[in-house]
Every structure is written in structure tokens, then in C-alpha cells.
Enzyme design. Sequence first.
Site, PDB file in Angstrom:
ATOM      1  N   THR A 174      -5.142  -0.516   7.025  1.00 59.09           N
ATOM      2  CA  THR A 174      -6.140  -0.976   7.511  1.00 59.09           C
ATOM      3  C   THR A 174      -6.207  -1.456   9.103  1.00 59.09           C
ATOM      4  O   THR A 174      -5.518  -2.380   9.372  1.00 59.09           O
ATOM      5  CB  THR A 174      -6.621  -2.125   6.752  1.00 59.09           C
ATOM      6  N   PHE A 213     -17.652  -9.005  -8.443  1.00 58.67           N
ATOM      7  CA  PHE A 213     -17.401 -10.097  -7.348  1.00 58.67           C
ATOM      8  C   PHE A 213     -18.686 -11.195  -7.106  1.00 58.67           C
ATOM      9  O   PHE A 213     -19.019 -11.456  -6.167  1.00 58.67           O
ATOM     10  CB  PHE A 213     -17.272  -9.170  -6.215  1.00 58.67           C
ATOM     11  N   CYS A 235      -5.733  -9.572   2.051  1.00 56.04           N
ATOM     12  CA  CYS A 235      -6.661  -8.578   2.727  1.00 56.04           C
ATOM     13  C   CYS A 235      -8.247  -9.185   3.393  1.00 56.04           C
ATOM     14  O   CYS A 235      -8.519  -9.264   4.320  1.00 56.04           O
ATOM     15  CB  CYS A 235      -6.965  -7.538   1.931  1.00 56.04           C
ATOM     16  N   GLY A 267     -15.825 -19.888  -7.895  1.00 50.58           N
ATOM     17  CA  GLY A 267     -14.369 -20.344  -7.966  1.00 50.58           C
ATOM     18  C   GLY A 267     -13.926 -21.283  -7.101  1.00 50.58           C
ATOM     19  O   GLY A 267     -14.928 -21.691  -6.149  1.00 50.58           O
ATOM     20  N   VAL A 287       0.921  -1.118   0.032  1.00 57.27           N
ATOM     21  CA  VAL A 287       0.016   0.050   0.206  1.00 57.27           C
ATOM     22  C   VAL A 287       0.736   1.258   0.181  1.00 57.27           C
ATOM     23  O   VAL A 287       0.588   2.076  -0.648  1.00 57.27           O
ATOM     24  CB  VAL A 287      -0.916   0.177   1.028  1.00 57.27           C
ATOM     25  N   ASN A 334     -14.563  -4.685   2.781  1.00 54.58           N
ATOM     26  CA  ASN A 334     -14.257  -5.658   2.408  1.00 54.58           C
ATOM     27  C   ASN A 334     -14.912  -7.046   2.786  1.00 54.58           C
ATOM     28  O   ASN A 334     -15.092  -8.024   1.835  1.00 54.58           O
ATOM     29  CB  ASN A 334     -12.844  -5.900   3.021  1.00 54.58           C
ATOM     30  N   ARG A 379      -6.947  -3.082  -5.422  1.00 53.02           N
ATOM     31  CA  ARG A 379      -6.714  -4.416  -5.448  1.00 53.02           C
ATOM     32  C   ARG A 379      -5.522  -4.762  -6.163  1.00 53.02           C
ATOM     33  O   ARG A 379      -5.076  -4.105  -6.967  1.00 53.02           O
ATOM     34  CB  ARG A 379      -7.790  -4.838  -6.636  1.00 53.02           C
ATOM     35  N   LYS A 429      15.107  -3.020   0.798  1.00 53.11           N
ATOM     36  CA  LYS A 429      14.006  -2.529   0.432  1.00 53.11           C
ATOM     37  C   LYS A 429      14.374  -1.077  -0.277  1.00 53.11           C
ATOM     38  O   LYS A 429      13.948  -1.026  -1.349  1.00 53.11           O
ATOM     39  CB  LYS A 429      12.821  -2.589   1.069  1.00 53.11           C
ATOM     40  N   PHE A 486      -8.274   1.084  -0.834  1.00 49.44           N
ATOM     41  CA  PHE A 486      -9.511  -0.035  -1.693  1.00 49.44           C
ATOM     42  C   PHE A 486      -8.675  -0.372  -2.945  1.00 49.44           C
ATOM     43  O   PHE A 486      -9.250  -1.007  -3.811  1.00 49.44           O
ATOM     44  CB  PHE A 486     -10.688   0.872  -1.952  1.00 49.44           C
TER      45      PHE A 486
HETATM   46  C1  UDX Z   1      -9.304  -6.588  -1.930  1.00 51.47           C
HETATM   47  C2  UDX Z   1     -10.273  -5.456  -2.303  1.00 51.47           C
HETATM   48  O1  UDX Z   1     -10.778  -5.859  -3.532  1.00 51.47           O
HETATM   49  C3  UDX Z   1      -9.666  -4.237  -2.055  1.00 51.47           C
HETATM   50  O2  UDX Z   1     -10.577  -3.194  -2.199  1.00 51.47           O
HETATM   51  C4  UDX Z   1      -8.924  -4.036  -1.102  1.00 51.47           C
HETATM   52  O3  UDX Z   1      -8.229  -2.837  -0.661  1.00 51.47           O
HETATM   53  C5  UDX Z   1      -7.787  -5.328  -0.735  1.00 51.47           C
HETATM   54  O4  UDX Z   1      -8.563  -6.478  -0.827  1.00 51.47           O
HETATM   55  P1  UDX Z   1      -7.300  -8.029  -3.268  1.00 51.47           P
HETATM   56  O5  UDX Z   1      -7.393  -9.073  -2.492  1.00 51.47           O
HETATM   57  O6  UDX Z   1      -6.069  -7.306  -3.869  1.00 51.47           O
HETATM   58  O7  UDX Z   1      -8.365  -6.559  -3.161  1.00 51.47           O
HETATM   59  O8  UDX Z   1      -8.159  -8.655  -4.746  1.00 51.47           O
HETATM   60  P2  UDX Z   1      -9.506  -8.929  -5.272  1.00 51.47           P
HETATM   61  O9  UDX Z   1      -9.639  -8.591  -6.513  1.00 51.47           O
HETATM   62  O10 UDX Z   1     -10.258  -8.175  -4.230  1.00 51.47           O
HETATM   63  O11 UDX Z   1      -9.732 -10.694  -5.080  1.00 51.47           O
HETATM   64  C6  UDX Z   1      -9.541 -10.888  -3.810  1.00 51.47           C
HETATM   65  C7  UDX Z   1      -9.889 -12.627  -3.902  1.00 51.47           C
HETATM   66  O12 UDX Z   1     -11.240 -12.892  -4.296  1.00 51.47           O
HETATM   67  C8  UDX Z   1      -8.996 -13.215  -4.965  1.00 51.47           C
HETATM   68  O13 UDX Z   1      -8.696 -14.602  -4.629  1.00 51.47           O
HETATM   69  C9  UDX Z   1      -9.976 -13.584  -6.197  1.00 51.47           C
HETATM   70  O14 UDX Z   1      -9.699 -14.628  -6.756  1.00 51.47           O
HETATM   71  C10 UDX Z   1     -10.896 -13.765  -5.270  1.00 51.47           C
HETATM   72  N1  UDX Z   1     -12.457 -13.409  -6.252  1.00 51.47           N
HETATM   73  C11 UDX Z   1     -12.725 -12.241  -6.537  1.00 51.47           C
HETATM   74  C12 UDX Z   1     -13.294 -14.421  -6.446  1.00 51.47           C
HETATM   75  O15 UDX Z   1     -13.111 -15.550  -6.046  1.00 51.47           O
HETATM   76  N2  UDX Z   1     -14.610 -14.069  -7.046  1.00 51.47           N
HETATM   77  C13 UDX Z   1     -14.643 -12.899  -7.728  1.00 51.47           C
HETATM   78  O16 UDX Z   1     -15.892 -12.570  -8.128  1.00 51.47           O
HETATM   79  C14 UDX Z   1     -13.796 -11.855  -7.364  1.00 51.47           C
END
Ligand code: UDX
Length: 440
Positions: free
Chosen positions: A121, A249, A260, A253, A11, A208, A154, A35, A152
Site C-alpha cells: 500500500t 462493516f 492497515c 464496537g 501480504v 480502506n 483481511r 524468517k 485487499f
Molecule cells: C482491512 C481491510 O478490510 C482489507 O481490505 C485491507 O486489505 C487491510 O485492512 P484488516 O485490517 O485485516 O483488513 O481487518 P478488517 O476485518 O477490515 O477489520 C479491521 C478492524 O475493523 C478490526 O479492528 C475490526 O475489529 C474492526 N471492525 C470491522 C469493526 O469494528 N466493525 C466492523 O463491522 C468491521
Amino acid sequence: MKISILGIGYVGLVTGVALSEVGHTVTCIDCDLEKINQLNRGISTIYEPGVPELLIKNMNQGRLYFTCDIREGLADNEIVYIAVGTPENNDGSANLQYVEQAARDIGANISRDTIIVTKSTVPIGTNARIKALINEHLVNRCTIEVVSNPEFLREGSALYDAFHADRIIIGAESEAAAEIVENINKPFKTTIFKTDLLSSELIKYASNAFLATKISYINEISNICELIGANVEDVSVGMGLDQRINSQFLKAGIGYGGSCFPKDIKALVHMTNSLNYQFELLESVMNVNCSRQQILLNKVKRRIGNLNKKKIALLGLAFKPNTDDMREAPSIMIAEILVAEGAVVTAYDPVAKENAEGVISRLVNYSDSVIEALTGADAALILTEWDEFKSLDLRILNEHMNEGILFDGRNCFSLEQADAANIEYHSIGRKSVIQDPVLS
Ligand code: UDX
């Protein structure tokens, strides 16, 4: 504005790059010398599309700096972001040791009135604790205010999300502090919603948790689809056309992973338990998510039978595409169980191999290509929906595998595509495609 950021993990770095890109001068501070040295050489410390290019650009334009020296890094900047990690404790609560250390360090090193912006967070009430800790450690007379500004982003689309955010949340004790942080974020040209500290902290967790709830909901619906012979992909489309539900979302799967969702949901449940409130819905969301990997493995076992000495190809290891992040990736448990059952597992992921080697059984072999992983395999599992896999010509399975049997944990293909390629195709929430030996 001149801004300092404490904590240059995922972040922190994306925030630093984004803020410098819109014109602020940003000094990033981290205690990890290796780093900081890497970043000062213009090399990104995270795999994130777009970050390497903007990192170098803004460093060259004198808007982005990196240092280990906190006093130098704060350098009288009136805005200090906290972006350190809040990992999960064993009991599910958020570990605040890094946040608390950052607060102590800030208190000991600032010498002017400062606004502290919390990007990390953090559990409800933490911003108030940050303010108290800074005040306890102040060595110079100055006034500080804390502002909650949750992230927020991703992974895999962080910069896109930074420049196309649906909203920016600002939680503050005073309108003056809120306005300063609002002005910092004006260049992102999106809705800015101002509220109080507690509401801002909760918006992050609640958002989240809701997104994860959508995922577990469609995953439960996929179980029902399998029982009645419906198609979860069509159900998802049909549901998502309702703007109140929205199509995002809703992809069934093998469950959500990442750094997160799992952590934040456990932290929210832990927080509410400490209030003697049982967040029953989230308990179910977590339980559904935990079952997803086994559901795919059960399909494999039902079809392949005894896995001992069977060659299984895993396509995709990262918790989602466009990242090398293996934190809470569903592939970890799946690989462990396959190895435990005696399968000979070969995995391929476009970028996550190095991180995977640290968290997956050392008995897993790694390939450098899809074809290499598929060669001689008795079955293949797709665990991450990389574009590279979604664009595969499925006919290569019959060419390179012992049998063209694919278990698609992320529904990368339509049933029609699988049928046309003459492969046996098992997926989530849909009928299996079995080739009729007479016809094929
Ligand atoms: C998430 C939130 O989306 C983001 O707003 C926050 O800041 C951090 O956490 P991130 O974890 O990076 O982001 O990825 P994201 O795209 O949200 O996917 C999270 C998980 O959900 C992944 O494992 C993805 O495979 C899964 N997922 C996502 C599903 O299984 N189905 C979906 O429809 C969407």
C-alpha cells in the site's frame, strides 16, 4: 509465470502462497534470514488460517521458494512483486524506506525487461517514484514498467479473500503491462478492473478509508442508540438490508485497529494535507475511533466505581478474531488504563498472548483459559469477538466470578441471552441487562 516477490511479510507471504496455488512458480525474497530459514523448513511466519497447509503443499510441488539472495531470487524473472511494508511515520505519512530500498535492489540486480508489480500500500505517486529509482540504479540495459496491484486481504480471512476477491485492481502505464498482470490473475476468476497508476493507488486508500468510515458511522449511531434506548444491532440490520448500504462493516464496537486502517487513513489525510486539502470527514472518522475505548471504560467505571484492586478479566486482546496481530488493538489502551487505575488485570486470548506481552503493560497477568481469567473477577470485558467467546455458556460467569458482570465491547451476545443467563450485561449501543435481585 515465474514470479519473484520482494518482502515476505504478511501480504508477501499470502500473495506468494496464493500465486503458487494457482500454478505460478514463485520465489519469495526477504532480507530476514531467520524468517527465510523458517519458511524453508515449511513453517509459516504468520498466523493465518490455511497458509501453513498451502505453504507446504506448494513447496513440495516445486512452485514456492524462499531466499535471502536477491540476485538468485530475481533470477531473470520477468515479473517482480514489491510487497514490503510501508509503516507509519510519526507525522502520519507512509514510511517508504523499504519500498525505496526494494526499488534500488531491483535496479541493481535485474538484467532483462521486467514488470514491477506493487502490492504494498503506497501513497499516491509512489509507483512513478519506484520506476524512477529502479532506472537510476539499473546496471544492465533493460526496460521496466510498473504496475499497481493493491491488496485487499483481511487478516484472519486472507486466503479466503485471495480466492474470493470481489475485484482485482490493476493500474498500469501501458495496456501491454496491464494485460500481463491480468493474465497472472485470471486463475482467481474474479472481476479485473484496469485503470491508471494514480487511480489504482487511490482506490486502495479510498476503499480502506470508506470501510473505516462505515465503522465510525455505526459507532456514532451506537452512541445515539444509548441516548434514546434503541438497539444498534437492530439498527445495523435494518440499515444493512438496503443493498446500497450493505450489512458489512456496520458492527458497532470498541473501534477498528490493525496494521492497515489506522495507518492508511492517517497516510491519506497526510497526503491530502500536502495538497492543501483538508479531508474533514476522515479527521472525524479518526476522532470517533479514538473515543471508542474510553466509552467502554466509562461504562466500567460508572458501574464498578473505584477500580483500585478490583479484579478485571479481559477476554480477547488481538485487534480482531482469527489473528494474533496486536497492532493498534483497542485492548492495548484499555489494559493500560485499567492497570493505571490500580485494577488487577488478567487477560486471555486464544493466540495473541505472545504478541500482547510485547505491547501491553507487564503488570497484566495472562490466563490460559476463559475460566481461569474469570475466576474471582469483579468484572469481565470482551474486547475481541473470538468464536470461543461467542459460544460461551454465560452462566459460567456467575459460577466463577465474584459477580457476573460482563462488559461486551463487541456485542457478542443478544440481550435475551444475557437475561436468560441471569448475568449483568453491558454492551455497545444497547440497553444494559440488570438482574432484579428480588426476582433472581
Ligand atoms: C482491512 C481491510 O478490510 C482489507 O481490505 C485491507 O486489505 C487491510 O485492512 P484488516 O485490517 O485485516 O483488513 O481487518 P478488517 O476485518 O477490515 O477489520 C479491521 C478492524 O475493523 C478490526 O479492528 C475490526 O475489529 C474492526 N471492525 C470491522 C469493526 O469494528 N466493525 C466492523 O463491522 C468491521
